[in-house]
Scaffold this motif. Structure first.
Motif, PDB file in Angstrom:
ATOM      1  N   ASP A 178      -7.377 -17.799  -3.748  1.00 11.42           N
ATOM      2  CA  ASP A 178      -8.368 -18.404  -4.632  1.00 11.42           C
ATOM      3  C   ASP A 178      -8.436 -17.578  -5.922  1.00 11.42           C
ATOM      4  OD1 ASP A 178      -9.813 -16.113  -3.964  1.00 11.42           O
ATOM      5  OD2 ASP A 178     -11.223 -17.176  -2.666  1.00 11.42           O
ATOM      6  N   GLU A 179      -9.342 -17.936  -6.829  1.00 14.97           N
ATOM      7  CA  GLU A 179      -9.433 -17.244  -8.114  1.00 14.97           C
ATOM      8  C   GLU A 179      -9.849 -15.777  -7.956  1.00 14.97           C
ATOM      9  OE1 GLU A 179     -13.326 -19.325  -7.370  1.00 14.97           O
ATOM     10  OE2 GLU A 179     -11.243 -19.947  -7.324  1.00 14.97           O
ATOM     11  N   ARG A 180     -10.643 -15.473  -6.949  1.00 12.27           N
ATOM     12  CA  ARG A 180     -11.056 -14.090  -6.705  1.00 12.27           C
ATOM     13  C   ARG A 180      -9.855 -13.246  -6.263  1.00 12.27           C
ATOM     14  NH1 ARG A 180     -15.992 -12.943  -6.189  1.00 12.27           N
ATOM     15  NH2 ARG A 180     -16.707 -10.863  -5.688  1.00 12.27           N
ATOM     16  N   ASP A 181      -9.041 -13.800  -5.379  1.00 15.37           N
ATOM     17  CA  ASP A 181      -7.826 -13.140  -4.916  1.00 15.37           C
ATOM     18  C   ASP A 181      -6.864 -12.918  -6.093  1.00 15.37           C
ATOM     19  OD1 ASP A 181      -6.049 -12.086  -2.967  1.00 15.37           O
ATOM     20  OD2 ASP A 181      -5.105 -14.050  -2.689  1.00 15.37           O
ATOM     21  N   GLU A 182      -6.758 -13.914  -6.952  1.00 14.93           N
ATOM     22  CA  GLU A 182      -5.894 -13.796  -8.135  1.00 14.93           C
ATOM     23  C   GLU A 182      -6.387 -12.690  -9.066  1.00 14.93           C
ATOM     24  OE1 GLU A 182      -4.242 -16.528 -11.848  1.00 14.93           O
ATOM     25  OE2 GLU A 182      -5.852 -17.289 -10.569  1.00 14.93           O
ATOM     26  N   ALA A 183      -7.687 -12.669  -9.336  1.00 15.94           N
ATOM     27  CA  ALA A 183      -8.268 -11.656 -10.225  1.00 15.94           C
ATOM     28  C   ALA A 183      -8.067 -10.258  -9.657  1.00 15.94           C
ATOM     29  CB  ALA A 183      -9.751 -11.937 -10.437  1.00 15.94           C
ATOM     30  N   PHE A 192      -5.668  -9.259  -7.646  1.00 22.16           N
ATOM     31  CA  PHE A 192      -4.246  -8.929  -7.773  1.00 22.16           C
ATOM     32  C   PHE A 192      -3.918  -8.480  -9.198  1.00 22.16           C
ATOM     33  CE2 PHE A 192       0.023 -10.295  -9.040  1.00 22.16           C
ATOM     34  CZ  PHE A 192       0.791  -9.531  -8.166  1.00 22.16           C
ATOM     35  N   VAL A 193      -4.380  -9.232 -10.189  1.00 22.30           N
ATOM     36  CA  VAL A 193      -4.100  -8.899 -11.591  1.00 22.30           C
ATOM     37  C   VAL A 193      -4.716  -7.550 -11.940  1.00 22.30           C
ATOM     38  CG1 VAL A 193      -4.525  -9.561 -13.994  1.00 22.30           C
ATOM     39  CG2 VAL A 193      -3.815 -11.292 -12.330  1.00 22.30           C
ATOM     40  N   ALA A 194      -5.955  -7.327 -11.553  1.00 25.77           N
ATOM     41  CA  ALA A 194      -6.616  -6.048 -11.849  1.00 25.77           C
ATOM     42  C   ALA A 194      -5.870  -4.883 -11.206  1.00 25.77           C
ATOM     43  CB  ALA A 194      -8.069  -6.090 -11.359  1.00 25.77           C
ATOM     44  N   THR A 195      -5.429  -5.056  -9.977  1.00 24.21           N
ATOM     45  CA  THR A 195      -4.674  -4.004  -9.285  1.00 24.21           C
ATOM     46  C   THR A 195      -3.368  -3.714 -10.006  1.00 24.21           C
ATOM     47  OG1 THR A 195      -5.648  -4.651  -7.171  1.00 24.21           O
ATOM     48  CG2 THR A 195      -3.610  -3.370  -7.072  1.00 24.21           C
ATOM     49  N   GLN A 196      -2.675  -4.760 -10.461  1.00 20.30           N
ATOM     50  CA  GLN A 196      -1.404  -4.588 -11.170  1.00 20.30           C
ATOM     51  C   GLN A 196      -1.614  -3.858 -12.504  1.00 20.30           C
ATOM     52  OE1 GLN A 196       1.709  -5.443  -9.804  1.00 20.30           O
ATOM     53  NE2 GLN A 196       0.304  -5.593  -8.073  1.00 20.30           N
ATOM     54  N   VAL A 197      -2.654  -4.218 -13.228  1.00 23.47           N
ATOM     55  CA  VAL A 197      -2.940  -3.583 -14.517  1.00 23.47           C
ATOM     56  C   VAL A 197      -3.290  -2.114 -14.313  1.00 23.47           C
ATOM     57  CG1 VAL A 197      -4.528  -3.547 -16.492  1.00 23.47           C
ATOM     58  CG2 VAL A 197      -3.598  -5.720 -15.685  1.00 23.47           C
ATOM     59  N   LEU A 198      -4.115  -1.830 -13.336  1.00 21.51           N
ATOM     60  CA  LEU A 198      -4.468  -0.435 -13.052  1.00 21.51           C
ATOM     61  C   LEU A 198      -3.233   0.383 -12.661  1.00 21.51           C
ATOM     62  CD1 LEU A 198      -7.868  -0.900 -11.188  1.00 21.51           C
ATOM     63  CD2 LEU A 198      -7.486   0.009 -13.507  1.00 21.51           C
ATOM     64  N   ALA A 199      -2.317  -0.212 -11.903  1.00 20.70           N
ATOM     65  CA  ALA A 199      -1.085   0.482 -11.527  1.00 20.70           C
ATOM     66  C   ALA A 199      -0.233   0.774 -12.763  1.00 20.70           C
ATOM     67  CB  ALA A 199      -0.300  -0.350 -10.520  1.00 20.70           C
ATOM     68  N   LEU A 200      -0.151  -0.174 -13.685  1.00 22.21           N
ATOM     69  CA  LEU A 200       0.606   0.043 -14.927  1.00 22.21           C
ATOM     70  C   LEU A 200       0.004   1.178 -15.742  1.00 22.21           C
ATOM     71  CD1 LEU A 200       1.265  -3.667 -16.006  1.00 22.21           C
ATOM     72  CD2 LEU A 200       2.956  -2.032 -15.150  1.00 22.21           C
ATOM     73  N   LEU A 201      -1.329   1.241 -15.802  1.00 21.59           N
ATOM     74  CA  LEU A 201      -2.008   2.332 -16.505  1.00 21.59           C
ATOM     75  C   LEU A 201      -1.705   3.676 -15.844  1.00 21.59           C
ATOM     76  CD1 LEU A 201      -5.500   0.757 -17.266  1.00 21.59           C
ATOM     77  CD2 LEU A 201      -3.959   1.755 -18.956  1.00 21.59           C
ATOM     78  N   LYS A 202      -1.812   3.716 -14.524  1.00 18.76           N
ATOM     79  CA  LYS A 202      -1.595   4.955 -13.770  1.00 18.76           C
ATOM     80  C   LYS A 202      -0.153   5.450 -13.930  1.00 18.76           C
ATOM     81  CE  LYS A 202      -2.178   6.943  -9.202  1.00 18.76           C
ATOM     82  NZ  LYS A 202      -2.609   6.706  -7.818  1.00 18.76           N
ATOM     83  N   GLU A 203       0.804   4.503 -13.965  1.00 18.58           N
ATOM     84  CA  GLU A 203       2.224   4.859 -14.111  1.00 18.58           C
ATOM     85  C   GLU A 203       2.593   5.213 -15.547  1.00 18.58           C
ATOM     86  OE1 GLU A 203       4.254   1.397 -12.677  1.00 18.58           O
ATOM     87  OE2 GLU A 203       3.406   1.583 -10.665  1.00 18.58           O
TER      88      GLU A 203
END
Length: 135
Positions: free
Chosen positions: A108-113, A115-126
Protein backbone atom coordinates in the motif's frame (compact mmCIF):
# COMPACT_ATOMS: atom_id res chain seq x y z
CA UNK A 1 5.11 38.50 -25.89
CA UNK A 2 3.81 35.97 -23.41
CA UNK A 3 5.08 32.56 -22.28
CA UNK A 4 2.97 29.73 -20.88
CA UNK A 5 2.75 25.92 -20.80
CA UNK A 6 -0.17 24.28 -22.55
CA UNK A 7 -1.76 21.20 -21.00
CA UNK A 8 -5.45 21.92 -20.48
CA UNK A 9 -8.37 23.15 -22.54
CA UNK A 10 -8.57 26.41 -20.60
CA UNK A 11 -5.01 27.13 -21.78
CA UNK A 12 -6.22 27.29 -25.37
CA UNK A 13 -8.81 29.91 -24.42
CA UNK A 14 -6.14 31.98 -22.66
CA UNK A 15 -3.82 31.75 -25.67
CA UNK A 16 -6.56 32.69 -28.11
CA UNK A 17 -7.22 35.85 -26.14
CA UNK A 18 -3.53 36.67 -25.86
CA UNK A 19 -2.90 36.06 -29.54
CA UNK A 20 -5.44 38.77 -30.36
CA UNK A 21 -3.69 41.33 -28.15
CA UNK A 22 0.02 40.37 -28.40
CA UNK A 23 2.31 40.31 -31.39
CA UNK A 24 3.78 36.99 -30.23
CA UNK A 25 2.87 34.19 -27.88
CA UNK A 26 5.48 31.62 -26.80
CA UNK A 27 3.94 28.34 -25.70
CA UNK A 28 5.66 25.25 -24.31
CA UNK A 29 3.78 22.01 -24.64
CA UNK A 30 4.60 18.32 -24.57
CA UNK A 31 2.06 15.88 -25.88
CA UNK A 32 3.66 13.19 -23.71
CA UNK A 33 2.32 15.07 -20.66
CA UNK A 34 -0.91 13.13 -21.14
CA UNK A 35 0.32 11.00 -18.24
CA UNK A 36 -0.97 13.88 -16.11
CA UNK A 37 -4.55 13.33 -17.28
CA UNK A 38 -5.60 12.92 -13.64
CA UNK A 39 -4.88 16.64 -13.15
CA UNK A 40 -6.52 17.79 -16.38
CA UNK A 41 -3.72 17.50 -18.96
CA UNK A 42 -5.11 16.62 -22.38
CA UNK A 43 -2.85 15.53 -25.24
CA UNK A 44 -5.19 16.95 -27.88
CA UNK A 45 -4.67 20.47 -26.51
CA UNK A 46 -1.02 20.40 -27.57
CA UNK A 47 -1.72 18.59 -30.83
CA UNK A 48 -4.46 21.03 -31.83
CA UNK A 49 -2.33 24.11 -31.17
CA UNK A 50 -0.70 23.96 -34.63
CA UNK A 51 -4.15 23.74 -36.23
CA UNK A 52 -5.56 26.61 -34.19
CA UNK A 53 -2.50 28.83 -34.66
CA UNK A 54 -1.44 28.06 -38.23
CA UNK A 55 1.45 30.55 -38.23
CA UNK A 56 3.15 28.90 -35.26
CA UNK A 57 6.59 27.34 -35.39
CA UNK A 58 7.16 24.01 -33.67
CA UNK A 59 10.48 23.10 -32.10
CA UNK A 60 10.98 19.63 -30.64
CA UNK A 61 13.06 19.61 -27.49
CA UNK A 62 14.48 16.13 -26.94
CA UNK A 63 17.16 16.61 -24.25
CA UNK A 64 16.10 15.58 -20.76
CA UNK A 65 17.88 17.52 -18.02
CA UNK A 66 16.29 15.81 -15.00
CA UNK A 67 16.70 12.07 -15.53
CA UNK A 68 19.55 9.65 -16.12
CA UNK A 69 19.80 7.96 -19.52
CA UNK A 70 18.41 4.72 -18.05
CA UNK A 71 15.25 6.54 -16.94
CA UNK A 72 14.96 8.52 -20.20
CA UNK A 73 15.26 5.32 -22.26
CA UNK A 74 12.67 3.50 -20.14
CA UNK A 75 10.28 6.45 -20.45
CA UNK A 76 10.81 6.50 -24.22
CA UNK A 77 9.81 2.82 -24.45
CA UNK A 78 6.69 3.40 -22.35
CA UNK A 79 5.69 6.40 -24.48
CA UNK A 80 6.30 4.55 -27.75
CA UNK A 81 4.13 1.70 -26.47
CA UNK A 82 1.19 4.02 -25.88
CA UNK A 83 -1.69 3.70 -28.30
CA UNK A 84 -2.19 7.43 -28.88
CA UNK A 85 -0.82 9.12 -31.99
CA UNK A 86 2.14 11.42 -31.36
CA UNK A 87 4.91 13.24 -33.17
CA UNK A 88 8.17 11.32 -33.24
CA UNK A 89 10.53 12.40 -30.49
CA UNK A 90 13.55 10.62 -29.03
CA UNK A 91 14.23 11.68 -25.47
CA UNK A 92 17.87 11.59 -24.47
CA UNK A 93 19.48 12.52 -21.20
CA UNK A 94 22.26 15.04 -20.82
CA UNK A 95 23.16 13.32 -17.55
CA UNK A 96 25.05 10.12 -16.74
CA UNK A 97 23.85 6.62 -17.66
CA UNK A 98 22.48 5.96 -14.18
CA UNK A 99 21.69 2.83 -12.25
CA UNK A 100 19.42 0.03 -13.47
CA UNK A 101 15.75 0.42 -12.67
CA UNK A 102 14.53 -1.62 -9.71
CA UNK A 103 10.93 -2.60 -9.17
CA UNK A 104 9.31 -2.70 -5.75
CA UNK A 105 5.77 -3.99 -5.38
CA UNK A 106 4.38 -2.19 -2.34
CA UNK A 107 1.44 -3.52 -0.37
CA UNK A 108 0.00 0.00 0.00
CA UNK A 109 1.07 3.67 0.01
CA UNK A 110 2.47 3.38 3.55
CA UNK A 111 4.64 0.41 2.52
CA UNK A 112 5.80 2.37 -0.53
CA UNK A 113 6.68 5.46 1.54
CA UNK A 114 8.61 3.34 4.03
CA UNK A 115 10.60 1.69 1.23
CA UNK A 116 11.47 5.03 -0.40
CA UNK A 117 12.48 6.60 2.92
CA UNK A 118 14.68 3.61 3.75
CA UNK A 119 16.36 3.79 0.33
CA UNK A 120 17.02 7.53 0.64
CA UNK A 121 18.46 7.15 4.13
CA UNK A 122 20.74 4.35 2.86
CA UNK A 123 21.98 6.59 0.03
CA UNK A 124 22.75 9.34 2.57
CA UNK A 125 24.56 6.92 4.89
CA UNK A 126 26.62 5.52 1.98
CA UNK A 127 27.57 9.03 0.88
CA UNK A 128 26.01 8.54 -2.57
CA UNK A 129 23.92 11.67 -2.01
CA UNK A 130 24.78 14.58 0.25
CA UNK A 131 21.28 15.81 1.11
CA UNK A 132 17.59 15.15 0.54
CA UNK A 133 17.75 17.76 -2.24
CA UNK A 134 19.81 15.28 -4.30
CA UNK A 135 16.86 12.91 -4.58
Amino acid sequence: GFEREVTMGVDVQVHSGLARSCSSVFVVGDEDQRIYGWRGAVQEVVRSFARDFAACQIFTLEPNFRSSQVIATAAQHVIEGATMERNKKTTRSVRELGEPIRVFAAYDERDEAEFVATQVLALLKEGRISSFADV
